[in-house]
Design an enzyme around this catalytic site. Structure first.
Site, PDB file in Angstrom:
ATOM      1  N   ASP A  31       0.795  -1.230   0.000  1.00 24.73           N
ATOM      2  CA  ASP A  31       0.000   0.000   0.000  1.00 24.73           C
ATOM      3  C   ASP A  31       0.830   1.284   0.000  1.00 24.73           C
ATOM      4  O   ASP A  31       0.414   2.303   0.575  1.00 24.73           O
ATOM      5  CB  ASP A  31      -0.993  -0.016   1.165  1.00 24.73           C
ATOM      6  CG  ASP A  31      -2.176  -0.917   0.856  1.00 24.73           C
ATOM      7  OD1 ASP A  31      -2.591  -0.962  -0.323  1.00 24.73           O
ATOM      8  OD2 ASP A  31      -2.659  -1.594   1.767  1.00 24.73           O
ATOM      9  N   ASP A  36      -7.157  -3.669  -5.425  1.00 22.67           N
ATOM     10  CA  ASP A  36      -6.842  -2.361  -4.841  1.00 22.67           C
ATOM     11  C   ASP A  36      -5.495  -1.828  -5.325  1.00 22.67           C
ATOM     12  O   ASP A  36      -5.263  -0.611  -5.357  1.00 22.67           O
ATOM     13  CB  ASP A  36      -6.787  -2.429  -3.308  1.00 22.67           C
ATOM     14  CG  ASP A  36      -7.831  -3.326  -2.679  1.00 22.67           C
ATOM     15  OD1 ASP A  36      -8.257  -4.295  -3.332  1.00 22.67           O
ATOM     16  OD2 ASP A  36      -8.205  -3.082  -1.529  1.00 22.67           O
TER      17      ASP A  36
HETATM   18  N1  GLY Z   1      -7.411  -1.262   0.280  1.00 22.03           N
HETATM   19  C1  GLY Z   1      -8.161  -1.835   1.346  1.00 22.03           C
HETATM   20  C2  GLY Z   1      -9.570  -1.412   1.344  1.00 22.03           C
HETATM   21  O1  GLY Z   1     -10.030  -0.788   0.397  1.00 22.03           O
HETATM   22  O2  GLY Z   1     -10.238  -1.717   2.334  1.00 22.03           O
END
Ligand code: GLY
Length: 386
Positions: free
Chosen positions: A95, A155
């Site tokens: 992330d 994501d």
């Molecule tokens: N990227 C994790 C979420 O959207 O919860």
């Protein structure tokens, strides 16, 4: 649903900035938690995947208000982000874009801050180091190569702009190459024939072949988690902008159509798009993310002189935003709540998924951020850091 108008846009921005100003004492030397609990974000250390969103809101508040108090607080956050990546504090995941794009790429673009640039480049290196050659993807979570985590998640498309930015900054083509290879793997495997998408996708550790789609936060493996679909919408719009490859814009249209078809009448998505009516919790953050994707794509269509499509997606974005304005936006004079947008859902447990339940029907940090980003985008003079 009618479209959000200019007066409502400005009202929403001023309202958001009022709440952010009130929150400054709590989150200038601490970070904001992933989600509210009973309406209030706990101040936490800089350890979550979401802590870049509050500084992102500060930069947006600064750009709209020109009040240096927001830039001052955002620059304090830059130092915290620099320390985090230099010391590798909670950075063993993908992330890096969610963390470093709204906090540090922004600070570099707005203030030319060298520490912010250094931190964002270190974060890009950290992201590239998670690339798995066997299968050609960026591993999302866990120890590199672990059997139970040999997978990527949808994501990640929002982490890739950090790599395109790093290539532009350094001239090193490797960053772009990793982004392109990951995107190709994602496009080849993550979408079903109806253009709904899997949340996570496992690859074969020995051969690199695609194995299977699974969910973590969606209702079940073959449903479409609302936020996953939203990341796909915005991710494809961004993939097009960074590559000029028309196939990503074509896919953007298809995944967007699936998202819009599944919305209930009030246009606030349920947390999983398998639900289209009833009492299940909503995820308003997905609507804001999709609005940002639509506005980004509208700009791309406009550049290509495809005005009809530009109009269509801008109009849909404004309708989603009107829905949020009417049913989810927190008013700055409301008490007992310190987020910007209600009715977000972080993780809802189902009999078939693997997540831990958290932040159901609460404000969520990225929901607040993307709401503000959509409001700024709609104003027409915001320069994207994604
Ligand atoms: N990227 C994790 C979420 O959207 O919860």
């Amino acid at each position: 649903m009618r479209e959000l108008n200019e007066q409502e846009r400005l009202d929403a921005l001023n309202n958001a900035i009022g709440i952010i100003r009130r929150n400054l004492p709590d989150y200038t030397y601490k970070c904001q938690d992933t989600n509210t609990n009973n309406g209030i974000y706990k101040p936490i250390d800089n350890i979550e995947w979401t802590t870049g969103f509050w500084p992102g809101e500060l930069w947006l508040a600064y750009l709209h208000s020109e009040d240096e108090i927001f830039a001052h607080a955002a620059m304090i956050a830059v130092e915290s982000f620099r320390e985090r990546i230099r010391k590798h504090i909670a950075t063993d995941h993908h992330d890096m874009g969610f963390l470093y794009t709204p906090s540090c790429v922004s600070a570099w673009m707005i203030k030319g801050d060298a520490h912010a640039r250094e931190a964002a480049l270190l974060a890009a290196d950290n992201l590239v180091a998670r690339f798995q050659e066997k299968g050609a993807f960026i591993q999302a979570w866990g120890k590199m190569g672990a059997d139970d985590n040999y997978r990527y998640i949808i994501d990640c498309l929002l982490n890739l702009p950090l790599l395109y930015w790093a290539e532009k900054e350094t001239g090193n083509k490797h960053y772009r190459e990793i982004a392109l290879r990951h995107t190709a793997t994602c496009v080849a495997n993550s979408f079903r024939s109806d253009f709904s998408c899997y949340h996570t996708f496992f690859m074969d550790k020995d051969t690199g072949a695609p194995r299977r789609g699974e969910t973590c936060q969606g209702y079940k493996a073959d449903s479409s988690w609302a936020r996953g679909q939203a990341w796909a919408v915005y991710g494809m719009a961004l993939s097009y902008r960074h590559t000029g490859e028309r196939k990503y814009l074509d896919l953007f249209e298809k995944v967007s159509a699936y998202f819009m078809e599944k919305l209930p009448e009030d246009m606030i998505p349920y947390w999983d798009l398998i639900f289209t009516s009833g009492e299940e919790p909503r995820d308003s953050s997905s609507a804001s993310i999709v609005a940002c994707g639509f506005l980004d794509a509208a700009d791309s269509y406009e550049k290509m002189q495809e005005y009809e499509k530009a109009r269509k997606y801008r109009s849909e974005a404004k309708k989603l935003m009107k829905a949020i304005y009417d049913t989810c936006m927190v008013r700055s004079d409301e008490t007992g709540i310190n987020g910007l947008v209600k009715h977000g859902t972080y993780s809802k447990k189902s009999p078939y998924n693997t997540c831990t339940e958290a932040g159901v029907d609460e404000c969520v940090s990225w929901g607040d951020y993307y709401w503000m980003e959509a409001l700024m985008r709609l104003g027409g003079c915001w320069k994207s850091w994604w």
